[in-house]
Motif scaffolding. Structure first.
Motif: not given
Length: 97
Positions: A29-35, A39-44, A69-76
């Motif tokens: 749910d967090i992964f798809y809704s960006n909620s 302690s956990i968010n989509r970025f994590m 969509k996951m290939l954000d520079d901050n994630v990389i």
């Protein structure tokens, strides 16, 4: 919007979040809704999935559009080892051309 269950994603999230006491369905749910929860968010989640799975498995599990969509520079920046980070950077470059 109710998403259909993605058992493979739930199983992958259980593996990469083995050290957290959180239900895999909540992680989906967090992964798809960006909620987020406390302690956990989509970025994590994105970071742990990219570090814990091969790119090919990730694409197979979440689909190409969601993987891109996951290939954000901050994630990389959080990906290790450096050789895998460079591979992901190359994938981003190729997919954005």
């Amino acid at each position: 919007m109710k998403l259909k269950p993605n058992i493979e994603l739930e199983n992958a999230l259980k593996r990469v979040f083995w050290d957290y006491n959180i239900d895999a369905k909540e992680l989906v749910d967090i992964f798809y809704s960006n909620s987020s929860n406390s302690s956990i968010n989509r970025f994590m989640i994105q970071t742990k999935l990219l570090n814990g799975l091969s790119w090919h498995n990730l694409v197979r599990i979440v689909g190409l559009n969601e993987a891109i969509k996951m290939l954000d520079d901050n994630v990389i920046k959080t990906i290790f080892p450096m050789t895998y980070r460079n591979s992901i950077k190359n994938a981003k470059r190729i997919l954005s051309e």
